[in-house]
Motif scaffolding. Sequence first.
Motif, short mmCIF file in Angstrom:
data_model
loop_
_atom_site.label_atom_id
_atom_site.label_comp_id
_atom_site.label_asym_id
_atom_site.label_seq_id
_atom_site.Cartn_x
_atom_site.Cartn_y
_atom_site.Cartn_z
N ASN A 52 0.72 -1.17 -0.57
CA ASN A 52 -0.09 0.11 -0.41
C ASN A 52 0.64 1.13 -0.26
O ASN A 52 0.31 2.43 -0.08
CB ASN A 52 -0.83 -0.38 0.89
N ARG A 53 2.09 1.15 1.07
CA ARG A 53 2.67 2.18 1.37
C ARG A 53 3.33 2.66 -0.40
O ARG A 53 3.81 3.54 -0.76
CB ARG A 53 3.97 2.05 1.73
N ALA A 54 3.98 1.11 -1.47
CA ALA A 54 4.32 1.27 -2.45
C ALA A 54 3.44 1.92 -2.94
O ALA A 54 4.51 2.77 -4.39
CB ALA A 54 5.08 -0.23 -2.30
N LYS A 55 2.51 1.93 -3.17
CA LYS A 55 1.23 2.15 -4.37
C LYS A 55 1.31 3.43 -3.89
O LYS A 55 1.26 3.99 -4.73
CB LYS A 55 0.16 1.10 -4.08
N ARG A 56 1.30 4.22 -3.06
CA ARG A 56 1.12 5.67 -2.86
C ARG A 56 1.97 6.26 -3.21
O ARG A 56 2.00 7.32 -3.78
CB ARG A 56 1.22 5.54 -1.32
N LYS A 57 3.36 5.38 -3.05
CA LYS A 57 4.38 6.17 -3.60
C LYS A 57 4.97 6.05 -5.27
O LYS A 57 5.62 7.34 -5.26
CB LYS A 57 6.08 5.32 -3.27
N ALA A 58 4.66 4.76 -5.15
CA ALA A 58 4.35 5.35 -7.03
C ALA A 58 3.58 6.48 -7.28
O ALA A 58 4.16 6.94 -8.45
CB ALA A 58 3.71 3.76 -7.66
N SER A 59 2.14 6.58 -7.06
CA SER A 59 0.94 7.17 -8.05
C SER A 59 1.69 8.56 -7.57
O SER A 59 1.89 9.86 -8.66
CB SER A 59 -0.06 6.69 -7.33
#
Lengths: 266, 259
Positions: B109-116
């Motif tokens: 979830n953290r990675a997804k947030r960072k990616a977007s």
Amino acid sequence: MSSRLYDNYLKVQKRRQRLIVLSRLSVLAAFLLLWELAARWGWVDPMLTSKPSQLLSSFRELAFEGNLLRHTWITGLETLVGIIISMLIGTVIAVLFWWSTFASKVLEPYIVVLNALPKVALGPIFYIWLGDRYSIYGMAVAISIIVTIIMVESGFKEISKTKLKLMESFGASKIQMLRMVLLPASIPHFIATLKVNVGLTLVGVVMGEFLSSKAGLGYLIIYGGQVFQMTLVMVSITMLALLSAILYGVVNLLERYARRKYHYEG
Amino acid sequence: MAQIELKDVGLSYFTPKQETEALRGINLSIRHGEFVSIVGPSGCGKSTLLSLVSGMLKPTKGNVLIDGEEVTGTSRKVGYMLQHDHLFEWRNVFNNLLVGAEIRKMDLNRAKRKASELLERYGLGEFAQHGPSQLSGGMRQRVALIRTLVAEPDILLLDEPFSALDYQTRLKLSDEVFHIIKEQGKTALLVTHDLSEAISMADRVMVMSKRPSTISSMHDIRFEEGGGLSPWKKREAGLYNRYFNAIWKELEGHVVPII
């Protein structure tokens, strides 16, 4: 907004496409017509060649009263099962070879020899070991599995080393490389292998039926030959051609689906 | 304390035909947040040096340390950016960004947030759901950089990341990447063939000799116009040509003459 020249170009293309389809059908029609006339006018002996009109009536008879559709279904099912088994086992073995370069090096000459060996020669062995029913699967898998291993393995080798280097730089394990790169990147190779396997497995199944079975199109062909009923033989061969066309069509659909889903180009 | 430290590192390759000594006696120390470029003749082991820092290769002599700890395998602190983007065709842009995070089993979830967040920030937001083949070469390479950043490394290893691009894209992208790296406060090691790229992006340029490679010199890149110049501006700065010529001459001395 397209220019007139472009419209013209499209029209010519379409006409050409139509001509190709039309010509294809005419080749078939001409062949059937020639066959019919040759048999009717006594250029060839209808006892030996049968003739299309007879095939049609006999097809109707066999389909509705006889068991032609059942035999076709049996052969189709055997082929499907054979393809699935060889794809699964072949892929697992290819993965093992990728996993252990040592094993792949050790077994390489055996694979080469097995690939060259005419698998039909194994027929009697399968018959004795597996019985009349399962020997058909034995034959089908024997014919297609080696090619599956070789094709899937070469697919793995084509995947660029640097893609795996990228995975390695993130510290990926072998399982992760397999799951995230090797298998998805191999989907086009799986489809190509599947295309080859449709033909090969069908050969194996019919071969197996020739040798041992009591049902299926291969059985009908052998039986028709033995009682000198060329019409039966010809009808069965026609069904076989239809069956392979259908299987091939299914693989093509699968390919189109995979292309769309996974963005493969080409 | 130095973030990356190489102590008397040597590396030899073995093939059935011969033994090749690629690196000899490399001593190097890079501070946190520093940008160091490595230049040298072809085949001198520049990329090998990056592989050593990344932990994909082990030195045959000496030690490689990151934050004072010996490197024994690939580390989460290090992100690698290769010459080709190697985006996976079977994933869309957004899912490509998560590759590193998935491998390292980071919080998705953290990675997804960072990616977007990074996608938006660096102008690729609208392409999240596109396939990689729909992007231009420069955009793909930017996606590759973001993929590396999503895995949250402290150190970035850049192995000729621009060399597959056309000249214009290359100039623009090197400017962008420079800003991204500085903004994110990463330590960076850049291997390149392009002298102007090396000088305009780095705080220090390290020149390597031909095989067996040693560090032949280290140039501190400082401009009279002050720090914080963009690579674009540095190329126009007064001292730029002097650095360029000095390193050029030095490299010429090392290149094997063509007979």
